[in-house]
Design an enzyme around this catalytic site. Structure first.
Site, PDB file in Angstrom:
ATOM      1  N   HIS A 151       0.810  -1.218   0.000  1.00  0.00           N
ATOM      2  CA  HIS A 151       0.000   0.000   0.000  1.00  0.00           C
ATOM      3  C   HIS A 151       0.841   1.265   0.000  1.00  0.00           C
ATOM      4  O   HIS A 151       0.283   2.370  -0.021  1.00  0.00           O
ATOM      5  CB  HIS A 151      -0.953  -0.019   1.202  1.00  0.00           C
ATOM      6  CG  HIS A 151      -1.997  -1.082   1.108  1.00  0.00           C
ATOM      7  ND1 HIS A 151      -3.201  -0.901   0.478  1.00  0.00           N
ATOM      8  CD2 HIS A 151      -1.998  -2.379   1.533  1.00  0.00           C
ATOM      9  CE1 HIS A 151      -3.924  -2.008   0.535  1.00  0.00           C
ATOM     10  NE2 HIS A 151      -3.209  -2.922   1.171  1.00  0.00           N
ATOM     11  N   ASP A 186       3.115   9.339  -1.787  1.00  0.00           N
ATOM     12  CA  ASP A 186       2.005   8.561  -1.243  1.00  0.00           C
ATOM     13  C   ASP A 186       1.718   7.386  -2.166  1.00  0.00           C
ATOM     14  O   ASP A 186       1.711   7.553  -3.392  1.00  0.00           O
ATOM     15  CB  ASP A 186       0.747   9.431  -1.127  1.00  0.00           C
ATOM     16  CG  ASP A 186      -0.091   9.104   0.097  1.00  0.00           C
ATOM     17  OD1 ASP A 186       0.051   7.978   0.621  1.00  0.00           O
ATOM     18  OD2 ASP A 186      -0.884   9.961   0.529  1.00  0.00           O
TER      19      ASP A 186
END
Length: 463
Positions: A157, A365
């Site tokens: 992730h 991110d």
């Protein structure tokens, strides 16, 4: 249909109204578990004086969870240490903040072995096993050592760093070799996948077979791009719920005649909060006529408070927001409302709907679901504008946002000016393109995409 075994560092407790209190990932995994049957395994978040491997089971809304307690040393070395002071900063390109300690890696190995020992008896012969995130990279290899021949999937992730950064980790080759115990590996973007491929080819002599799998020696793995989404329908419904409407009206009453800009982020250096505040300050400096007509609500609940770096971030942002407010505030206006707490999803949806602009400007991110939640919460007739960092994984999908370099205060200030001045027709055009993607590639699409690849594996890895 094969049963599903989900393994992650932490486990979401199932409930009949999970979507109101859980994040998008938890909602998707709980839904997949309800559909397929299975179990969600991980750390309970609690400590024990001596590790016993005792499993705490819970049943709720058709989902079974199984959790274990860890020793304080495990948490210090595995979670606060190797996961969050070594891998997290390294994977977010912050080698300056990365700590290399042998004790940390020892705890990481120990906890992954303990996870493998404890979850092994829970895995049935035909189960699909899906491991999540950087905390548990070696878990697949530990399960193979314990005789698991099931299809194993792993999803990262976070970003995958370039080879020039990853090689600074003393155990980098061993870490990547562990990934070849899995059958399918998922990344959010082509950039992260390309970085992984380049490392395997350059550092391990990897090749690609006719099916596109990565091959190193006798081991092969399929690495795919599978960008995670949100539960779009649920969030759109939340945005028009009574709680969201009340929150939106409350925000509008407190900001009459002023445009609300919002940022919602964990208190983390990867989120670019300092740079965001400085960009907003530059906007106020460059546009004195706008002062008093706009304000920023920054929601930043603390995270990993036992890690010194995060304590420093909080102190820095407290000081910076105080300085900006002290310099620019007036008797009836404060430019930054800085809040160190989280809010339930319906309230967040109401805040998003009230905001004319969302600032989603991380320095790096893996994806960033706040960007997608903001889009889903908008009024179709009068939507707000998403300002999005080019360095967020979401930027690859959300090209109709106002994309910015968050390191540039001038560029961020210009983007704020552009967003606040944008005509309604352009706002609607951009939003319509964004919401179409958010609806099409939602969290259930992501779940089906990955599990479909995993279920299609013909011959599981056995070595």
């Amino acid at each position: 249909m094969s049963r599903l075994v989900v393994i992650s560092n932490r486990v979401a407790v199932p409930s009949k109204d999970a979507s109101a209190n859980q994040g998008g990932l938890a909602v998707a995994l709980l839904s997949a578990l309800r559909e397929r049957g299975g179990i969600w395994f991980g750390w309970s978040g609690e400590t024990t004086e001596h590790f016993t491997g005792e499993i705490h089971r819970a049943e709720g809304d058709g989902v079974t969870t199984a959790t274990i307690d860890l020793e304080e040393q495990d948490i210090d070395e595995y979670y606060n240490g190797f996961a969050n002071r070594t891998l997290w900063p390294l994977f977010h390109y912050r080698i300056d903040l990365t700590e290399f300690e042998r004790d940390f890696e020892g705890g990481y190995k120990r906890v992954n072995a303990r996870f493998a020992d404890t979850v092994r008896p829970l895995i049935g012969d035909d189960d699909l096993v899906w491991v999540h995130d950087y905390h548990l990279i070696p878990l697949g290899a530990r399960l193979r050592e314990r005789g698991v021949t099931n299809r194993l999937g792993f999803f990262l992730h976070t970003p995958w760093p370039p080879s020039r950064l990853l090689v600074s980790l003393p155990s980098h080759k061993r870490l990547v070799e562990a990934l070849f115990a899995y059958d399918v590996i998922g990344f959010h973007t082509e950039d992260w996948l390309d970085s992984f491929h380049r490392y395997v080819v350059d550092m391990m002599g990897g090749t690609f077979d006719e099916d596109g799998c990565v091959v190193v020696g006798s081991r092969r793995v399929r690495a795919i791009v599978a960008p995670i989404g949100i539960d779009t329908a649920e969030f759109e419904a939340a945005a028009v719920s009574p709680e969201a409407r009340f929150t939106m009206e409350r925000m509008q009453m407190s900001s009459t005649g002023r445009s609300l800009m919002v940022g919602v982020d964990r208190l983390d250096y990867s989120k670019g909060l300092r740079e965001r505040f400085l960009g907003y300050e530059r906007f106020l400096h460059n546009h004195p006529d706008r002062r008093g007509l706009v304000y920023l609500l920054q929601v930043a609940p603390p995270s990993r408070e036992k890690v010194n770096t995060y304590q420093e971030i909080r102190a820095d942002l407290d000081a910076l927001s105080g300085r900006i407010n002290g310099e620019y505030a007036d008797m009836d206006w404060v430019p930054i409302r800085y809040v160190n707490q989280g809010y339930p999803r319906p309230q967040l949806a109401g805040i998003y709907r009230a905001a004319r602009v969302a600032l989603v400007t991380p320095l790096r991110d893996g994806m960033n679901l706040v960007a997608k939640e903001y889009v889903a919460a908008q009024d179709p007739q009068d939507p707000g504008v998403l300002i999005l960092s080019s360095f967020a994984g979401a930027a690859a999908q959300m090209t109709d946002a106002v994309l910015v370099n968050p390191y540039s205060a001038e560029e961020l200030a210009d983007a704020i000016d552009q967003a606040l001045s944008m005509p309604r027709d352009e706002r609607r055009r951009r939003w319509q393109a964004l919401i179409a993607g958010v609806r099409r590639e939602d969290v259930f699409w992501w779940c089906d995409l990955f599990l479909g690849e995993l279920a299609a594996v013909k011959v599981p890895v056995t070595g």
